[in-house]
Every structure is written in structure tokens, then in C-alpha cells.
Motif scaffolding. Structure first.
Motif, PDB file in Angstrom:
ATOM      1  N   ALA A 107      30.523 -37.855 -25.813  1.00  0.00           N
ATOM      2  CA  ALA A 107      29.776 -38.163 -25.439  1.00  0.00           C
ATOM      3  C   ALA A 107      28.730 -38.694 -24.309  1.00  0.00           C
ATOM      4  O   ALA A 107      28.290 -38.279 -23.429  1.00  0.00           O
ATOM      5  CB  ALA A 107      28.212 -38.587 -26.969  1.00  0.00           C
ATOM      6  N   PHE A 108      29.897 -40.148 -24.496  1.00  0.00           N
ATOM      7  CA  PHE A 108      29.677 -40.684 -23.083  1.00  0.00           C
ATOM      8  C   PHE A 108      29.950 -40.311 -22.120  1.00  0.00           C
ATOM      9  O   PHE A 108      30.007 -40.594 -20.698  1.00  0.00           O
ATOM     10  CB  PHE A 108      30.151 -42.217 -22.792  1.00  0.00           C
ATOM     11  CG  PHE A 108      29.380 -43.260 -23.952  1.00  0.00           C
ATOM     12  CD1 PHE A 108      27.931 -43.714 -23.473  1.00  0.00           C
ATOM     13  CD2 PHE A 108      28.879 -43.699 -25.177  1.00  0.00           C
ATOM     14  CE1 PHE A 108      27.223 -44.994 -23.043  1.00  0.00           C
ATOM     15  CE2 PHE A 108      27.877 -44.510 -25.565  1.00  0.00           C
ATOM     16  CZ  PHE A 108      27.205 -44.268 -25.737  1.00  0.00           C
ATOM     17  N   ALA A 109      31.129 -39.198 -21.492  1.00  0.00           N
ATOM     18  CA  ALA A 109      31.761 -38.159 -20.834  1.00  0.00           C
ATOM     19  C   ALA A 109      30.797 -37.653 -19.635  1.00  0.00           C
ATOM     20  O   ALA A 109      31.782 -37.072 -19.158  1.00  0.00           O
ATOM     21  CB  ALA A 109      33.266 -37.504 -21.767  1.00  0.00           C
ATOM     22  N   ALA A 110      30.232 -37.568 -20.235  1.00  0.00           N
ATOM     23  CA  ALA A 110      28.762 -36.649 -20.248  1.00  0.00           C
ATOM     24  C   ALA A 110      28.761 -36.311 -18.351  1.00  0.00           C
ATOM     25  O   ALA A 110      27.746 -37.380 -18.109  1.00  0.00           O
ATOM     26  CB  ALA A 110      27.406 -36.171 -21.114  1.00  0.00           C
ATOM     27  N   GLY A 111      28.488 -35.279 -18.010  1.00  0.00           N
ATOM     28  CA  GLY A 111      28.761 -36.041 -16.737  1.00  0.00           C
ATOM     29  C   GLY A 111      29.627 -36.118 -15.618  1.00  0.00           C
ATOM     30  O   GLY A 111      29.048 -36.349 -13.868  1.00  0.00           O
ATOM     31  N   SER A 112      31.331 -36.332 -16.215  1.00  0.00           N
ATOM     32  CA  SER A 112      31.858 -36.439 -15.469  1.00  0.00           C
ATOM     33  C   SER A 112      32.328 -35.755 -14.190  1.00  0.00           C
ATOM     34  O   SER A 112      32.423 -34.817 -15.360  1.00  0.00           O
ATOM     35  CB  SER A 112      32.402 -38.064 -16.187  1.00  0.00           C
ATOM     36  OG  SER A 112      33.067 -36.900 -17.425  1.00  0.00           O
TER      37      SER A 112
END
Length: 354
Positions: free
Chosen positions: A349-354
């Protein structure tokens, strides 16, 4: 004048400011005749009131949890951010010396224009507003790094990450359990606290090899707000109208604030993590500020371990006799269990947009 608990003694009551102080605040800040005062119960540290006057509506804060010099620094930052068009409330200054903080004996007050809006928990925000929230946080980080416009010194040293060792964390749990065991006739809360501490000890024993290393934290760093939980953000008509409570401005890894904000905003107080909203928030942040997947993953792991090795709710209750955070104890432990079981999903989830 209509008041909610305004004190007539020489000291602020639980709910109301001292009446003589209020008159002095009115005079020094040029507020005009005070028509009504209402206590704002949402504040957790300082005392806050809504003050309606002949010249408008204001927020009055009695400083209790921040030194005066830090409050003055934060006031200067807010003035600069407001001038840059960010959603903050620049403080009112005194008429004689243009000071944002008024000291009356041992008490210190700060006055800001009133912002109309509501505090909305992150889990209740539509996804598009969550994404916009992420971009707002990134824009704030950008503005705070502009030392030509904001009265903050340029960070000259990379922050060092403090890490509680597994052994120290286990010792803390043991001391708390020993303190509970000495209580004659333990309450239901005491029995629940001891069971949760036993469960935490098992988690620590199982996952101690995953403790992050101490030392310099990776990734971009700079000045941050420090406490972007939902009580410090006002929403109105689908947009953020004010980011409040700037008492904890500090130099930190930007990933640390992104990770903490997402955790506390999107379910932390209810013992859950709304991964869809976390992903939307982080993706919004990355549209404004580049933050690598690896740097944010490190910040998320460090936050997870901090939750694993920290006992602040228990310590407030048993060491300070402060029961204010008691309601957070069980949800916090439930969150830790969920997070530990789904660490890979959380990282995704925290990797979104990377």
C-alpha cells in the motif's frame, strides 16, 4: 457575554480562561467586545476556546504543552505559510509589540482567526480527498524547506533513528507486568493490560530479528509538522481549510511523517489499517514530492518496530496516573497484531505511486 466555564478567579478553570486574562487578551489583541466563549474539548494537550467578538471569531489557546519560544517560532512559520497560500491560520499579533504570544503572569496565550470546518477521521474521507490530503502534506513539506520564505534554519545534519532493542522492549513489558501484579484487587483494565502485555512479549520474542538498525535514517529529510492526526486538520466542502497545532515542528525524515500520518489517519485509533486509503494518500504525496519506494519502506518498518517496542499508553496509566489515553490501549494492540500479520500488504500500500 455568554461563556462556557469562564473562570472569575485568578486561575483558569478546567474549561474556562481566567476572566481577567480574557479581558487582557481582548485588549492586547484588539479583538473588540467579547460576546461569547466556548470551550473546545477536542484539544488533547493545550486548552482551547472559541471566542466570538465584535470584530469576528477567534481561536484562543492557553499554552500548556509547549514552551513560549517554540510557540513564537511556530507562529512565524504559520505567517509565512499563510502568505504562501497554504491552508493554515496565521496568528493574530498584539497591537503594541506585534507579538503572537501574550504572557500574563505564568500563563501564555495565542490567538488565531477562526477557521470554519470539521475534523474528519481519515477513514471517512472519500478517496479523492485522501489523495488531495497527500498532495497537501507534500506541499507543506516543500514550503517548510524554503528557508528563504519560512523562518526556520536549514537542516544541517541528517536525523539519526533511535531504535529500542528487543531486549529493552521485553524488559519494559516485564516491569509493567510486575507493576500490575503489585496492585491489590486489580480492575478489569488491569487484567486486560496484563494479558495484552503478555501477548506483546510473545510478539517481540517471535519478531525480534526484524528490529531495524539504529543510525542515520535514509531518504530526504527536513522540517515537518510533527502531528498530522485528524484532530489537527479541518475540512470544509471537500477540501482542507486549515492544518492546526504546529507545536511539534521538527526535523525528521519525510518518510517518517508520511508513514505516521497515514497510520494515525487511516484507522490507527480503531485498531485497523485502511490500505486503500493509505495507497491513495501516498500516491497523492508522490505527485508533488519524490519519495522512493525503498525510503518509504524503511520508514514504515521503523514505525512498525516503534509500535512494537513502545508502551506509552501503559506507561501513562501506570507510571503517570494519566488515564486519558486508556481507550487507545486495546485498539493499539489490535492494530499491531494486524500490521504484523500483514506486513507485506502494508508495504505494498505504501508503494503506491512509486
Amino acid at each position: 457575554m455568554t461563556t462556557d466555564g469562564v473562570a472569575a478567579t485568578g486561575e483558569a478553570s478546567k474549561n474556562g480562561p481566567d476572566l481577567a486574562d480574557l479581558r487582557r487578551v481582548q485588549e492586547m489583541f484588539g479583538l473588540g467586545e467579547v460576546q461569547a466563549v466556548s470551550f473546545l474539548a477536542a484539544g488533547l494537550m493545550n486548552r482551547n476556546w472559541r471566542v466570538d467578538t465584535a470584530t469576528g471569531t477567534y481561536a484562543l489557546k492557553l499554552l500548556q504543552d509547549v514552551p513560549v519560544e517554540a510557540a513564537r517560532r511556530s507562529a512565524a512559520v504559520l505567517s509565512a505559510l499563510a502568505a504562501a497560500g497554504l491552508p493554515v491560520c496565521a496568528p493574530v499579533t498584539t497591537r503594541d509589540e506585534a507579538e503572537p504570544v501574550l504572557q500574563i503572569g505564568p500563563r501564555s496565550y495565542l490567538v488565531s482567526p477562526w477557521a470554519e470546518g470539521t475534523h474528519v477521521e481519515g477513514v471517512a474521507l472519500p478517496l479523492d480527498e485522501v489523495t488531495a490530503f497527500g498532495s497537501t502534506v507534500a506541499t507543506i513539506h516543500q514550503a517548510l524547506s524554503d528557508t528563504a520564505r519560512v523562518a526556520l534554519p536549514a537542516p544541517d545534519a541528517r536525523p539519526r533513528a533511535k531504535v529500542t532493542s528487543p531486549g529493552t522492549a521485553i524488559e519494559k513489558a516485564d516491569r509493567l507486568m510486575a507493576a500490575i501484579d503489585k496492585i491489590p484487587g486489580p480492575s478489569d483494565f488491569d487484567r486486560l493490560a496484563r494479558r495484552l502485555l503478555e501477548e506483546r512479549r510473545v510478539l517481540l520474542d517471535k519478531h525480534h530479528v526484524s528490529a531495524p538498525s539504529a543510525g542515520e535514517a535514509p531518504g530526504p529529510f527536513g522540517w515537518t509538522h510533527g502531528d498530522l492526526q485528524f484532530r489537527n486538520v479541518l475540512h470544509h466542502d471537500g477540501r482542507i481549510v486549515a492544518v492546526l497545532d504546529w507545536d511539534r515542528i521538527a526535523i525528521k525524515p519525510l518518510g517518517e511523517e508520511v508513514a505516521r500520518t497515514a497510520q494515525v489517519q487511516f484507522g490507527g485509533e480503531h485498531g485497523l489499517l485502511d490500505l486503500e486509503r493509505i495507497a491513495a494518500f501516498v500516491a497523492g504525496y508522490r505527485t508533488v514530492m519524490p519519495l522512493s519506494r525503498e525510503d518509504l519502506a524503511d520508514a514504515v518498518d521503523r514505525l512498525w518496530w516503534k509500535r512494537m517496542s513502545d508502551y506509552w499508553v501503559f506507561e501513562f496509566h501506570y507510571y503517570r496516573d494519566d488515564h486519558g489515553p486508556d481507550s487507545l490501549m486495546e485498539p493499539s494492540e489490535r492494530l499491531l497484531l494486524l500490521w504484523t500479520d500483514r506486513r507485506e500488504d502494508v508495504q505494498q500500500a505504501f508503494a503506491a505511486g512509486s
